[in-house]
Structure formats: structure tokens, C-alpha cells
Design an enzyme around this catalytic site. Structure first.
Site, PDB file in Angstrom:
ATOM      1  N   HIS A 204       0.846  -1.186   0.000  1.00  0.00           N
ATOM      2  CA  HIS A 204       0.000   0.000   0.000  1.00  0.00           C
ATOM      3  C   HIS A 204       0.876   1.227   0.000  1.00  0.00           C
ATOM      4  O   HIS A 204       1.933   1.228   0.628  1.00  0.00           O
ATOM      5  CB  HIS A 204      -0.917   0.010   1.234  1.00  0.00           C
ATOM      6  CG  HIS A 204      -2.056   0.954   1.072  1.00  0.00           C
ATOM      7  ND1 HIS A 204      -1.933   2.297   1.318  1.00  0.00           N
ATOM      8  CD2 HIS A 204      -3.325   0.744   0.637  1.00  0.00           C
ATOM      9  CE1 HIS A 204      -3.097   2.873   1.048  1.00  0.00           C
ATOM     10  NE2 HIS A 204      -3.952   1.969   0.636  1.00  0.00           N
TER      11      HIS A 204
ATOM     12  N   ASP B 201      -7.956  -5.118  -0.124  1.00  0.00           N
ATOM     13  CA  ASP B 201      -8.483  -5.945  -1.212  1.00  0.00           C
ATOM     14  C   ASP B 201      -8.129  -7.416  -1.103  1.00  0.00           C
ATOM     15  O   ASP B 201      -8.621  -8.227  -1.878  1.00  0.00           O
ATOM     16  CB  ASP B 201      -7.976  -5.415  -2.568  1.00  0.00           C
ATOM     17  CG  ASP B 201      -8.639  -4.115  -2.946  1.00  0.00           C
ATOM     18  OD1 ASP B 201      -9.820  -3.969  -2.599  1.00  0.00           O
ATOM     19  OD2 ASP B 201      -7.985  -3.267  -3.567  1.00  0.00           O
TER      20      ASP B 201
HETATM   21  N1  CMC Z   1       4.111  -7.606  -4.984  1.00  0.00           N
HETATM   22  C1  CMC Z   1       5.450  -7.623  -5.152  1.00  0.00           C
HETATM   23  N2  CMC Z   1       6.239  -6.539  -4.997  1.00  0.00           N
HETATM   24  C2  CMC Z   1       5.646  -5.396  -4.668  1.00  0.00           C
HETATM   25  C3  CMC Z   1       4.255  -5.295  -4.459  1.00  0.00           C
HETATM   26  C4  CMC Z   1       3.474  -6.456  -4.635  1.00  0.00           C
HETATM   27  N3  CMC Z   1       2.159  -6.421  -4.466  1.00  0.00           N
HETATM   28  N4  CMC Z   1       3.937  -4.031  -4.138  1.00  0.00           N
HETATM   29  C5  CMC Z   1       5.084  -3.338  -4.133  1.00  0.00           C
HETATM   30  N5  CMC Z   1       6.124  -4.172  -4.433  1.00  0.00           N
HETATM   31  C6  CMC Z   1       7.552  -3.826  -4.474  1.00  0.00           C
HETATM   32  C7  CMC Z   1       7.899  -3.036  -5.727  1.00  0.00           C
HETATM   33  O1  CMC Z   1       8.311  -3.890  -6.777  1.00  0.00           O
HETATM   34  C8  CMC Z   1       9.020  -2.156  -5.227  1.00  0.00           C
HETATM   35  O2  CMC Z   1      10.185  -2.931  -5.134  1.00  0.00           O
HETATM   36  P1  CMC Z   1      11.636  -2.265  -5.401  1.00  0.00           P
HETATM   37  O3  CMC Z   1      11.846  -1.301  -4.280  1.00  0.00           O
HETATM   38  O4  CMC Z   1      12.578  -3.416  -5.393  1.00  0.00           O
HETATM   39  O5  CMC Z   1      11.552  -1.570  -6.738  1.00  0.00           O
HETATM   40  C9  CMC Z   1       8.616  -1.826  -3.789  1.00  0.00           C
HETATM   41  O6  CMC Z   1       7.790  -2.934  -3.367  1.00  0.00           O
HETATM   42  C10 CMC Z   1       7.806  -0.544  -3.661  1.00  0.00           C
HETATM   43  O7  CMC Z   1       6.748  -0.597  -4.596  1.00  0.00           O
HETATM   44  P2  CMC Z   1       6.054   0.705  -5.197  1.00  0.00           P
HETATM   45  O8  CMC Z   1       5.284   0.308  -6.408  1.00  0.00           O
HETATM   46  O9  CMC Z   1       7.053   1.810  -5.320  1.00  0.00           O
HETATM   47  O10 CMC Z   1       5.096   1.083  -4.012  1.00  0.00           O
HETATM   48  P3  CMC Z   1       3.908   2.067  -4.088  1.00  0.00           P
HETATM   49  O11 CMC Z   1       3.722   2.578  -2.719  1.00  0.00           O
HETATM   50  O12 CMC Z   1       4.085   3.076  -5.169  1.00  0.00           O
HETATM   51  O13 CMC Z   1       2.709   1.114  -4.580  1.00  0.00           O
HETATM   52  C11 CMC Z   1       0.823  -0.294  -4.633  1.00  0.00           C
HETATM   53  C12 CMC Z   1       1.642   0.725  -3.813  1.00  0.00           C
HETATM   54  C13 CMC Z   1      -0.494  -0.560  -3.925  1.00  0.00           C
HETATM   55  C14 CMC Z   1       0.495   0.318  -6.010  1.00  0.00           C
HETATM   56  C15 CMC Z   1       1.659  -1.578  -4.798  1.00  0.00           C
HETATM   57  O14 CMC Z   1       1.996  -2.104  -3.545  1.00  0.00           O
HETATM   58  C16 CMC Z   1       0.944  -2.627  -5.660  1.00  0.00           C
HETATM   59  O15 CMC Z   1       1.070  -2.584  -6.888  1.00  0.00           O
HETATM   60  N6  CMC Z   1       0.202  -3.584  -5.020  1.00  0.00           N
HETATM   61  C17 CMC Z   1      -0.550  -4.577  -5.765  1.00  0.00           C
HETATM   62  C18 CMC Z   1      -1.874  -3.989  -6.246  1.00  0.00           C
HETATM   63  C19 CMC Z   1      -2.866  -3.794  -5.105  1.00  0.00           C
HETATM   64  O16 CMC Z   1      -3.092  -4.656  -4.276  1.00  0.00           O
HETATM   65  N7  CMC Z   1      -3.513  -2.607  -5.107  1.00  0.00           N
HETATM   66  C20 CMC Z   1      -4.546  -2.285  -4.121  1.00  0.00           C
HETATM   67  C21 CMC Z   1      -4.102  -1.205  -3.178  1.00  0.00           C
HETATM   68  S1  CMC Z   1      -5.221  -0.980  -1.773  1.00  0.00           S
HETATM   69  C22 CMC Z   1      -6.695  -0.513  -2.524  1.00  0.00           C
HETATM   70  C23 CMC Z   1      -6.710   0.907  -2.974  1.00  0.00           C
HETATM   71  O17 CMC Z   1      -5.946   1.306  -3.879  1.00  0.00           O
HETATM   72  O18 CMC Z   1      -7.513   1.671  -2.427  1.00  0.00           O
END
Ligand code: CMC
Length: 426
Positions: free
Chosen positions: A305, A362
Site C-alpha cells: 500500500h 483488497d
Molecule cells: N508484490 C510484489 N512486490 C511489490 C508489491 C506487490 N504487491 N507491491 C510493491 N512491491 C515492491 C515493488 O516492486 C518495489 O520494489 P523495489 O523497491 O525493489 O523496486 C517496492 O515494493 C515498492 O513498490 P512501489 O510500487 O514503489 O510502491 P507504491 O507505494 O508506489 O505502490 C501499490 C503501492 C499498492 C500500487 C503496490 O503495492 C501494488 O502494486 N500492489 C498490488 C496492487 C494492489 O493490491 N492494489 C490495491 C491497493 S489498496 C486498494 C486501494 O488502492 O484503495
């Protein structure tokens, strides 16, 4: 605490006020940064940018705290009804009995959707995703209620209409996907029972709302009702900041929610769990794939998240609710065990621990929706019904506090000025 911050650049120093919120979050107020220094900030994805002050929702990602208007999400989920929470978010206080009766009655009386909207709906292909239908029909509402565009100050009618009609529209897609007739709303039913009746009643037999199902849905909708400045809410505010009407702004929010990295994740989670099951149930293989996200392109949906870096308080409530609801309904869903196994494997893995990746709202919500009989492609629609009061509250606050039109800056990295070359010489 200092009340100014000093910035030193090109040998000159500048002072900027520090703003502190009621829960002691601190921000540098750089509203005059460009005027004073000629610089802007570069903050891709707005990870460090407070785009607004807001009195609606407080969340602390490090502590796993979520509060609507000062009330904890745990208490609201246990004690309130979804419409009470909607009122709280939109109008700032919990309603008195009289206020609640007026609000609830108004919503009951506006559930019917203009029959001409049905004609638009009939033009969609049967295979259309319910989220595309939902955003289109909400956008179309501004054509049916054009006064939403010019009216100043009497937005309550539009707020009531949207809350009342969204469930009606939402159920149309599901009914048609089955080849069943759509149901008209029944205004003697409460909000959640009315939705369930439109979803599941058939003309050929009696449908009785199961209180376990209604209560589970009440909790899920409350947990999704607001989440401060996320992708869809920021979209609603940004669109609304140009003084676009409520329907257009919310339609844009629905589109933003649909993406798999936002609300669309609940559908992706179930599809991922199903794929793991079909693949023999080996969760470690998928954990490994997620750890190599850069090469595999695979992420664990329902994990991670932008704000929560400890745990998502909504996920805690939903995980427990999933156990309760499935056992009360006597549903034995093998993907629940796969989800628990996946969670355990990920939480014990350094990759996820170091990046502070925990199950989000989710991860377990789809398992409950499924147990309630709601099909996978309707999950994000359920999220939208839940999030609607939050979007409305944020849109209303944005107008009342007269936020300036949203217009981020950029740092240009393209070609510098060059001469046009006629096509025959290229
Ligand atoms: N599985 C594997 N690796 C992950 C995941 C995941 N679900 N989420 C983040 N990472 C890794 C990412 O690859 C990155 O690694 P590195 O530092 O080596 O490059 C690190 O963790 C940070 O990721 P980020 O994309 O910079 O983090 P963010 O804060 O921008 O993204 C997120 C948050 C929710 C978009 C992301 O965690 C994600 O894509 N999760 C899966 C989709 C999901 O479940 N979304 C629902 C969110 S809650 C409902 C809502 O949006 O209201």
C-alpha cells in the site's frame, strides 16, 4: 516545534511556514515556492505532496490508523450503518435520529432511474465490464440533471440522487449478464437490502435478505467509504476543481478506481488465487515470482500500500470477517486457505518484510464478496458503491474551501528549440 523551515539555494536562503494538522502531521507550506525561488518541487506520484488540507479522513500508515471525522474505523465498522457513515463523511457529524430519518427517506425515494437511462444501458454489449457501464451511466446522469452544472449551493439533491441510484445501475449489468430481467428498486427496503434484492431476486420465486449477508456488506461498504487523497479521490477533486459537476467528477473517480493497482485489485486477487489453486496450490512459486517482479512483471495483488507500511487496519477487520461470514454461511472456499498460506509465506519472506508489504483491504474482501454470491467482475463495483460517500465528501469540501483549480507543474525533459524540416527532406 519550529514554525518555519529554511531553504538555502544558489547562496540565498528562504523561509517557508510549517503547517501542523490536528493529528500533528507536519508540512512545509511551499505555496509561494516558485514565486520566491523560481524553483518547483519534483515529486513523481505525489508521494510527499499534500495536495490539500482536509478535515474528513485521518490515516497514519506507520501506526495502521484510519479514522473518519475522528471516529475509528474499527468502531464504525462494529456499530454504524453505511448510510450513517455516509452522512458523517459528507456533512461532518454523525446524524441525529431526525437527520438520519430525513437523509435515509430521501435516498429511498430517489432509487428509481430514468427509463431513458435504460435505453443507453441497452446499447452496451452484454459482455461490457460493469465498471465501464457504471462510469458511463454516472457520466450520463449529468445529461439527465443538467442543473447540476449551473446550480450553486443546492447540491444536496444531486448527492441524494447519486447515492440512491448507484446501486440500481450497478445491478443492471449483473442481471443482464445472466440473461435475467433487471429488478426495480423497492423503497420499503433499507439501502443494503434493496441492493441485495435488485441483485438476487427473481420474478419466479421469493427472495429473503439474509441478515448475515446484509451485515457483512454493511461492514465492507463502511471500510471502503473513504481513504483520503488516493488515486480516485484525487481524480474526483482534480476534475471537480475545474467546477465540473458532481456526476462528471464521480464518473472520473469510478474510472480511476477501476485500474488493477487501485480498486480493480480485488478482482485481480481472486483471479490470482484461482490461478494458484489451478496450478496445484503451491504459494511459494508465486511468492518467488512476485519477488522477481522486475523480470516476471508479476505482483502479489492485494499486497502493499502506498501509505500503510505496518498493516492496513481494514485488512485486519476483513480477514476476521471472512472467517466469520464463511462459517456462518456454511461456505467452504478453498481459496481462503490459499490466501492465508500466501499471506503467511509473504510475511515471513525478507523481500516483503524489507519493503513493508502487507495484505491490503483488497486481499480478503473478494473472498467475502464471493461467499455473498457477488461475481468477480462486480467486486470493483462494490468498492465504488462503498467509496461514493467519500468521493462526494471530498468533492463538497473541495468546493466549500474554494480550492484552486488543480494544475501540477512539470520539469520538461524533451527536445530544445529546433527548426522545422519539411516532410520531403526528412
Ligand atoms: N508484490 C510484489 N512486490 C511489490 C508489491 C506487490 N504487491 N507491491 C510493491 N512491491 C515492491 C515493488 O516492486 C518495489 O520494489 P523495489 O523497491 O525493489 O523496486 C517496492 O515494493 C515498492 O513498490 P512501489 O510500487 O514503489 O510502491 P507504491 O507505494 O508506489 O505502490 C501499490 C503501492 C499498492 C500500487 C503496490 O503495492 C501494488 O502494486 N500492489 C498490488 C496492487 C494492489 O493490491 N492494489 C490495491 C491497493 S489498496 C486498494 C486501494 O488502492 O484503495
Amino acid at each position: 516545534m519550529a514554525n518555519t523551515a529554511e531553504l538555502s539555494v544558489d547562496g540565498k536562503s528562504y523561509e517557508f511556514p510549517i503547517f501542523e494538522g490536528t493529528e500533528h502531521e507536519k508540512a512545509f507550506d511551499i505555496s509561494n515556492l516558485r514565486d520566491q525561488t523560481g524553483y518547483v518541487t519534483l515529486d513523481r506520484g505525489y508521494k510527499n505532496t499534500g495536495a490539500t488540507k482536509s478535515a474528513i479522513t485521518f490515516l497514519d500508515g506507520e501506526q495502521g490508523i484510519l479514522q473518519y471525522r475522528g471516529y475509528s474505523i474499527e468502531e464504525l465498522a462494529a456499530k454504524a450503518s453505511f448510510l450513517e457513515v455516509a452522512y458523517l463523511l459528507i456533512y461532518g457529524e454523525l446524524p441525529t435520529q431526525e437527520q438520519y430519518a430525513t437523509f435515509e427517506t430521501a435516498i429511498r425515494r430517489h432509487t428509481l432511474v430514468n427509463e431513458d437511462m435504460r435505453k443507453i444501458f441497452d446499447g452496451f454489449p452484454v459482455s461490457a465490464h460493469p465498471m465501464s457501464v457504471l462510469s458511463s451511466l454516472v457520466s450520463a446522469m449529468s445529461a439527465f440533471y443538467p442543473d447540476a452544472q449551473d446550480e450553486k449551493g443546492s447540491e444536496d439533491r444531486h448527492i441524494i440522487r447519486l447515492i440512491a441510484k448507484l446501486p440500481t445501475i450497478a445491478t443492471w449489468s449483473y442481471k443482464r449478464s445472466l440473461g435475467h430481467p433487471t429488478n426495480y428498486p423497492k423503497n420499503n427496503l433499507d439501502y443494503i437490502s434493496n441492493f441485495l434484492n435488485m441483485m438476487f431476486a427473481l420474478p419466479v420465486e421469493e427472495y429473503k435478505v439474509d441478515p448475515v449477508v446484509a451485515e457483512a456488506l454493511n461492514v465492507l461498504l463502511i471500510l471502503h467509504a473513504d481513504h483520503e487523497q488516493n488515486c480516485s479521490t484525487s481524480t474526483v477533486r482534480l476534475v471537480g476543481s475545474s467546477q465540473a459537476n458532481l456526476y462528471s467528477s464521480i464518473s472520473a473517480g469510478i474510472s480511476a478506481l477501476w485500474g488493477p493497482l487501485h480498486g480493480g485489485a480485488n478482482q485481480e486477487v481472486i483471479e490470482m488465487l484461482e490461478a494458484i489453486k489451478a496450478d496445484g496450490g503451491d504459494v511459494s512459486k508465486y511468492v518467488d515470482m512476485a519477488k522477481n517482479a522486475k523480470t516476471t512483471g508479476f505482483r502479489l495483488f492485494g499486497f502493499g500500500h502506498r501509505v500503510y507500511k505496518n498493516f492496513d487496519p481494514r485488512a485486519k477487520i476483513i480477514k476476521k470477517a471472512a472467517d466469520d461470514v464463511l462459517s456462518k454461511l456454511g461456505v467452504n472456499d478453498p481459496v481462503l486457505e490459499i490466501a492465508k498460506g500466501l499471506e503467511e509465506a509473504a510475511l515471513n519472506d525478507d523481500y516483503f518484510v524489507q519493503r513493508k508489504l502487507y495484505p491490503n483491504v483488497d486481499f480478503y474482501s473478494g473472498i467475502i464478496y464471493r461467499a455473498l454470491g457477488i461475481p468477480t467482475n462486480m467486486f470493483t463495483v462494490m468498492f465504488a458503491i462503498g467509496r461514493l460517500p467519500g468521493w462526494i465528501a471530498q468533492w463538497k469540501e473541495m468546493r466549500e474551501t474554494k480550492e484552486p483549480i488543480g494544475r501540477p507543474r512539470q520539469i520538461y525533459t524533451g527536445a530544445t528549440l529546433r527548426e522545422f524540416v519539411p516532410i520531403e527532406k526528412r
